[in-house]
Write a protein that holds these residues in place. Structure first.
Motif, short mmCIF file in Angstrom:
data_model
loop_
_atom_site.label_atom_id
_atom_site.label_comp_id
_atom_site.label_asym_id
_atom_site.label_seq_id
_atom_site.Cartn_x
_atom_site.Cartn_y
_atom_site.Cartn_z
N GLU A 80 0.82 -1.22 0.00
CA GLU A 80 0.00 0.00 0.00
C GLU A 80 0.85 1.26 0.00
O GLU A 80 0.33 2.37 0.07
CB GLU A 80 -0.90 0.03 1.25
N ASN A 81 2.14 1.08 -0.01
CA ASN A 81 3.04 2.22 0.15
C ASN A 81 3.95 2.34 -1.08
O ASN A 81 4.40 1.34 -1.63
CB ASN A 81 3.88 2.00 1.42
N CYS A 82 4.23 3.57 -1.47
CA CYS A 82 4.98 3.76 -2.72
C CYS A 82 6.37 3.12 -2.68
O CYS A 82 6.83 2.56 -3.68
CB CYS A 82 5.05 5.24 -3.09
N VAL A 83 7.05 3.17 -1.53
CA VAL A 83 8.37 2.51 -1.48
C VAL A 83 8.21 1.00 -1.55
O VAL A 83 9.00 0.31 -2.22
CB VAL A 83 9.19 2.90 -0.21
N GLY A 84 7.19 0.48 -0.88
CA GLY A 84 6.95 -0.96 -0.89
C GLY A 84 6.64 -1.46 -2.29
O GLY A 84 7.24 -2.45 -2.77
N ILE A 85 5.74 -0.75 -2.97
CA ILE A 85 5.37 -1.18 -4.33
C ILE A 85 6.56 -1.08 -5.28
O ILE A 85 6.81 -1.98 -6.08
CB ILE A 85 4.17 -0.35 -4.85
N ALA A 86 7.31 0.01 -5.17
CA ALA A 86 8.48 0.17 -6.05
C ALA A 86 9.49 -0.95 -5.81
O ALA A 86 10.10 -1.48 -6.75
CB ALA A 86 9.12 1.53 -5.82
N ALA A 87 9.67 -1.33 -4.53
CA ALA A 87 10.62 -2.41 -4.20
C ALA A 87 10.13 -3.75 -4.75
O ALA A 87 10.91 -4.52 -5.34
CB ALA A 87 10.81 -2.49 -2.69
N LYS B 90 10.66 -7.95 -8.91
CA LYS B 90 10.05 -8.70 -10.03
C LYS B 90 10.85 -8.52 -11.31
O LYS B 90 11.06 -9.47 -12.07
CB LYS B 90 8.62 -8.19 -10.28
N LEU B 91 11.30 -7.28 -11.56
CA LEU B 91 12.07 -7.01 -12.77
C LEU B 91 13.37 -7.79 -12.79
O LEU B 91 13.88 -8.19 -13.84
CB LEU B 91 12.38 -5.51 -12.89
N MET B 92 13.93 -8.01 -11.59
CA MET B 92 15.21 -8.73 -11.51
C MET B 92 15.04 -10.21 -11.84
O MET B 92 15.96 -10.85 -12.32
CB MET B 92 15.77 -8.61 -10.09
N ALA C 280 9.51 6.45 -4.35
CA ALA C 280 9.56 5.27 -5.23
C ALA C 280 10.91 5.16 -5.92
O ALA C 280 11.49 4.07 -6.01
CB ALA C 280 8.45 5.36 -6.27
N ALA C 281 11.43 6.28 -6.40
CA ALA C 281 12.71 6.27 -7.10
C ALA C 281 13.83 5.86 -6.16
O ALA C 281 14.71 5.05 -6.52
CB ALA C 281 12.99 7.65 -7.70
N ALA C 282 13.81 6.40 -4.93
CA ALA C 282 14.86 6.06 -3.96
C ALA C 282 14.78 4.57 -3.60
O ALA C 282 15.80 3.89 -3.48
CB ALA C 282 14.72 6.93 -2.71
N ALA D 78 9.16 0.24 -12.64
CA ALA D 78 8.86 -0.07 -11.24
C ALA D 78 8.28 1.16 -10.55
O ALA D 78 7.29 1.08 -9.81
CB ALA D 78 10.11 -0.55 -10.51
N GLY D 79 8.89 2.31 -10.81
CA GLY D 79 8.39 3.55 -10.23
C GLY D 79 7.01 3.91 -10.74
O GLY D 79 6.16 4.41 -10.00
N LEU D 80 6.78 3.62 -12.01
CA LEU D 80 5.49 3.92 -12.62
C LEU D 80 4.38 3.08 -11.98
O LEU D 80 3.28 3.58 -11.71
CB LEU D 80 5.57 3.66 -14.13
N ALA D 81 4.69 1.82 -11.69
CA ALA D 81 3.71 0.96 -11.02
C ALA D 81 3.37 1.53 -9.64
O ALA D 81 2.21 1.53 -9.21
CB ALA D 81 4.26 -0.46 -10.89
N SER D 82 4.39 2.02 -8.97
CA SER D 82 4.18 2.63 -7.65
C SER D 82 3.32 3.88 -7.77
O SER D 82 2.34 4.05 -7.03
CB SER D 82 5.54 2.97 -7.04
#
Lengths: 354, 354
Positions: free
Chosen positions: A102-109, A114-116, A144-146, A167-171
């Motif tokens: 539910e959090n932008c850092v969580g979703i970005a991570a 997943k991308l990896m 998200a970027a950080a 990844a950032g866009l998904a966030s």
């Protein structure tokens, strides 16, 4: 699982444990799966504030600016492949969710992992908010970027910044809206034109020449009414207004690439579609814009969805006067306190390790 | 009055007959008036074809292309200050008016003389049309640009090309519409962004790098229905379409300045507002566009208001194949004969003396 660097290149190792990977990384095969391993126990990244919706560049043009930003520390969670946990958030006054999904850092991570492919461990995240929430300076995008850059760094940076923008866009899509004009520049730095989100196509726009360029950012203590900000956008626009905004958007891109601060400010100032309907929702915004230009700015508009106002100058001293004039206008005409004012340069680097 | 060069600079000559002029020129005072004198008896200028309405650059972006163009010979009409006469027009099949005030070369010449101040003579004009009328390749603009440049040359070029665009704009307003996206590049060369017509503000966009760029121009034998072409333009457009076209217009400017032929073609190809309503008025246009891309073009759209179709490639051989494919599509799908097809480079110079 401990950090292991098994290969660097397309060759398989003698034991057959090293598999070819799409990306520069550490990888190990276990139980038939190709695992990507972390290369350190902890990695810290910073990502800068961004100014998007640059006047006629609404929804497709943004830039990163020096100064404040968000910082994320990513640490290895051993033996929990793909798991993402938010350890702590500082500087948000308890407003952000600690649930990763539910959090932008969580979703970005999560999206970065997943991308990896198959990470061999999970990730714990600590977020230090440097940017105020809902300020119009790309707060969620910086988080998200950080996060994406810190998690990527934890695994030896197998992904490029360009790849991480997805990844950032998904966030952003989950917490702020499906747009890359903040998270693109927060990761990549400089000006970024988002030609398409799906498929993602970004065009970097390096600022031309070496002439001075400063952004004046004045953030009033006011919560921009996000729903209303969306609701006031017109369903249709006059053909002539479309031509006007397209023209000024083109001029804005030309100003960036040719390093013309005056034209940049003037073009950014000339949106005839979005700013006219949004500015009235920010108390004092019209006066702030007028004050900025009277004090010497080349132009002024709303940063992101507001309430921060952004002006463009080519001299730091003029910038300081413009900042004072804008802050005064927010106070006297908008009856708003001013949270922060700053005169900042373009950030050409974007997300970085610290 | 004979050609006299009385001064070059702000100093008055010994006889007091030389007055300071705003511009580099020959000037003489007679009867209290400051006259500007011709420096030769005849001057010939050529101006190139142009491609405007470049997809999402509709109404604000055009470029000059090498190859065909219009040529104007301006000659001194002694003792008829400010008078403009059209001596002859060749290559128009008798379709153009010989009345100066009704003809694009006449109007451009009249406006050029006005910009100079007080010409001591009149001008006779001969126009050699190299471009077909109503082709969408800036025929009237090339005539106006050649006339303005020839008349200016007759008086020792007191005016810059930038200044002369206003003369060309007045001509275009009278015969073709109030827009400078043809006459700007026909005079100046290269790509020109028309940021504003009133006041006139042009931004030159030099094509970046040295990469190859070719335009494929295929002109069918068909008179585009000018009134209908205007009438089908929508009064309003969806907000999302406005964002799309602004984005692609920005990408088009970026492509030009960064010298990216692929992006240039792709952006020019992506207009979702004007081309979709105009293309159906040109028989076969949709098939021509598809054929161009199938043959290797990066993109294709209508040149100007048509009926010429323009495609972008980065290789002359590919360009030749694309030209054939486009011409075939006009013939088979549009049932139109093809008047001309050409693979041309950008013309970086614009109007020039010959």
């Amino acid at each position: 699982m401990q950090a292991m660097r098994l290969c660097s290149g397309p060759q398989a190792g003698p034991s057959g444990r090293c598999a070819r990977s799409r990306t520069r990384c550490s990888a190990a095969v276990a139980g038939g799966k190709v695992y990507i391993d972390p290369v350190k126990k902890e990695c810290t990244a910073f990502a800068p504030a961004t100014v998007a919706n640059l006047g006629p560049g609404f929804d497709w043009l943004g830039c990163a600016v020096e100064g404040e930003g968000d910082t994320v520390v990513a640490r290895v969670l051993p033996d929990q492949p793909g798991k993402v946990v938010i350890d702590k958030i500082e500087g948000d006054n308890g407003r952000l969710s600690l649930v990763a999904a539910e959090n932008c850092v969580g979703i970005a991570a999560i999206e970065t992992l997943k991308l990896m492919g198959q990470p061999s461990c999970g990730v714990g995240l600590t977020l230090h908010k440097g940017l105020p929430l809902g300020s119009g300076m790309g707060s969620s995008a910086a988080s998200a970027a950080a996060a994406a850059w810190a998690v990527n760094g934890l695994f030896g940076s197998p992904l490029t910044k360009d790849q991480l923008v997805t990844a950032g866009l998904a966030s952003e899509a989950a917490v702020s809206g499906y747009h890359a004009d903040n998270v693109g520049p927060s990761l990549l730095g400089g000006f970024v034109l988002v030609r398409s989100c799906d498929p993602l196509e970004l065009v970097r726009l390096p600022y031309g020449g070496n002439g001075p360029l400063y952004f004046v950012l004045v953030n009033p203590l006011f919560e921009a009414p996000t729903k209303q900000m969306r609701a006031v956008l017109p369903r249709d626009v006059p053909f002539k207004s479309m031509i006007h905004n397209s023209t000024q958007g083109g001029a804005l891109v030309a100003a960036i690439l040719q390093g013309d601060a005056r034209l940049l400010g003037s073009a950014l100032d000339s949106d005839c579609i979005v700013e006219p309907v949004r500015a009235p929702l920010i108390p004092g915004m019209a006066a702030v814009k007028a004050a900025a230009k009277a004090a010497g700015a080349f132009g002024c508009t709303i940063s992101g969805a507001g309430p921060t106002a952004v002006a463009v100058v080519s001299d730091a001293d003029v910038g300081a006067r413009v900042a004072d004039a804008m802050a005064d206008a927010f106070r006297t005409e908008g009856r708003l306190e001013v949270n922060s004012k700053a005169v900042v340069r373009l950030d050409p680097e974007g997300a970085k390790f610290v």
